[in-house]
Scaffold this motif. Sequence first.
Motif, short mmCIF file in Angstrom:
data_model
loop_
_atom_site.label_atom_id
_atom_site.label_comp_id
_atom_site.label_asym_id
_atom_site.label_seq_id
_atom_site.Cartn_x
_atom_site.Cartn_y
_atom_site.Cartn_z
N SER A 40 -1.91 22.87 -16.59
CA SER A 40 -1.11 23.95 -16.80
C SER A 40 0.34 23.45 -16.74
N CYS A 41 0.51 22.65 -15.88
CA CYS A 41 2.20 22.07 -15.54
C CYS A 41 2.45 20.97 -16.32
N ALA A 42 1.50 20.59 -17.46
CA ALA A 42 2.03 19.31 -18.38
C ALA A 42 3.06 19.39 -19.03
N THR A 43 3.77 18.34 -19.40
CA THR A 43 4.75 18.08 -20.11
C THR A 43 4.53 17.36 -21.37
N ARG A 44 5.49 17.21 -22.30
CA ARG A 44 5.14 16.52 -23.40
C ARG A 44 4.91 14.99 -23.07
N PHE A 45 4.95 14.48 -21.85
CA PHE A 45 4.67 13.07 -21.63
C PHE A 45 3.35 12.78 -20.97
N ASP A 46 2.58 14.01 -20.90
CA ASP A 46 1.32 13.99 -20.19
C ASP A 46 0.21 13.95 -21.19
N ARG A 47 -0.94 13.37 -20.82
CA ARG A 47 -2.11 13.09 -21.62
C ARG A 47 -3.48 12.95 -20.89
N VAL A 48 -4.42 13.49 -21.10
CA VAL A 48 -5.59 13.53 -20.36
C VAL A 48 -6.55 12.76 -21.20
N MET A 49 -7.48 11.55 -20.45
CA MET A 49 -8.52 11.03 -21.39
C MET A 49 -9.81 11.14 -20.34
N SER A 50 -10.87 11.56 -21.04
CA SER A 50 -12.08 11.80 -20.26
C SER A 50 -12.99 10.70 -20.12
N SER A 91 -3.83 2.80 -27.42
CA SER A 91 -3.38 3.60 -28.16
C SER A 91 -2.14 4.56 -27.80
N MET A 92 -2.76 5.43 -26.62
CA MET A 92 -1.84 6.23 -25.86
C MET A 92 -0.78 5.50 -25.25
N VAL A 93 -0.92 4.37 -24.72
CA VAL A 93 0.15 3.77 -24.24
C VAL A 93 1.20 3.35 -25.18
N GLN A 94 0.47 2.94 -26.22
CA GLN A 94 1.66 2.42 -27.39
C GLN A 94 2.43 3.70 -27.92
N ARG A 145 6.68 12.40 -11.09
CA ARG A 145 7.39 13.28 -12.09
C ARG A 145 8.88 13.70 -11.64
N ALA A 146 8.74 13.84 -10.12
CA ALA A 146 10.22 14.28 -9.54
C ALA A 146 10.87 13.15 -9.32
N LEU A 147 10.53 11.89 -9.36
CA LEU A 147 11.21 10.43 -9.08
C LEU A 147 11.44 10.19 -10.26
N ARG A 148 10.61 10.32 -11.54
CA ARG A 148 11.03 9.73 -12.74
C ARG A 148 10.42 11.02 -13.79
N PRO A 149 11.47 11.73 -14.12
CA PRO A 149 11.12 12.84 -14.88
C PRO A 149 10.43 12.68 -16.31
N GLU A 150 10.93 11.38 -16.91
CA GLU A 150 10.33 11.24 -18.22
C GLU A 150 9.12 10.12 -18.09
N LEU A 151 8.71 9.88 -17.07
CA LEU A 151 7.40 8.92 -16.99
C LEU A 151 6.31 9.42 -17.50
N PRO A 152 5.92 8.74 -18.73
CA PRO A 152 4.62 9.19 -19.18
C PRO A 152 3.22 8.83 -18.11
N ILE A 153 2.32 10.02 -18.33
CA ILE A 153 1.56 9.76 -17.27
C ILE A 153 0.02 10.06 -18.17
N ILE A 154 -1.01 9.14 -18.29
CA ILE A 154 -2.09 9.40 -18.86
C ILE A 154 -3.12 9.73 -17.56
N TYR A 155 -3.71 10.88 -17.64
CA TYR A 155 -4.82 11.30 -16.33
C TYR A 155 -5.95 10.78 -17.02
N THR A 156 -6.89 10.09 -16.20
CA THR A 156 -8.34 10.04 -16.51
C THR A 156 -9.00 10.75 -15.63
N THR A 157 -10.34 11.34 -16.04
CA THR A 157 -11.18 12.03 -15.22
C THR A 157 -12.48 12.06 -15.78
#
Length: 120
Positions: free
Chosen positions: A91-101, A111-114, A72-84
């Motif tokens: 808590s530091c999420a932006t509007r570009f962040d998603r979590v997929m269990s 669908s999230m990528v699109q 995010r520091a290098l690419r501030p608007e890069l969307p990230i889908i975290y998988t876990t």
Amino acid sequence: MPSSPTVLIVEDDFLIRSCLIEYLEESDVTVLEAENCATARDLIRNTPTLDVLIMDVSLPDGSGTELGQESRALRPELPIIYTTGHGLDLSCATRFDRVMSKPYQLDAILSMVQELAPTH
């Protein structure tokens, strides 16, 4: 006509990574892959067009959430889908962040990528 999105998958589990890559490529998504933080850092720094990052939070050489903050520091608007497979507090999420269990449905990731990928 919009071009296909370019996605970087950062996942250390070969089976999960290869299934996701195959599914996304069949869905007209350009896919780059990394099995660890070191490879991912290199791709994030050196890939001119990167539309979405799909990242496991537990990687063998570091934390996916920390790598996400570096990205995010290098690419501030890069969307990230975290998988876990565990809970995740973004808590530091932006509007570009998603979590997929995990386990997740491949079509749900697509669908999230699109949703997140900018149209070119």
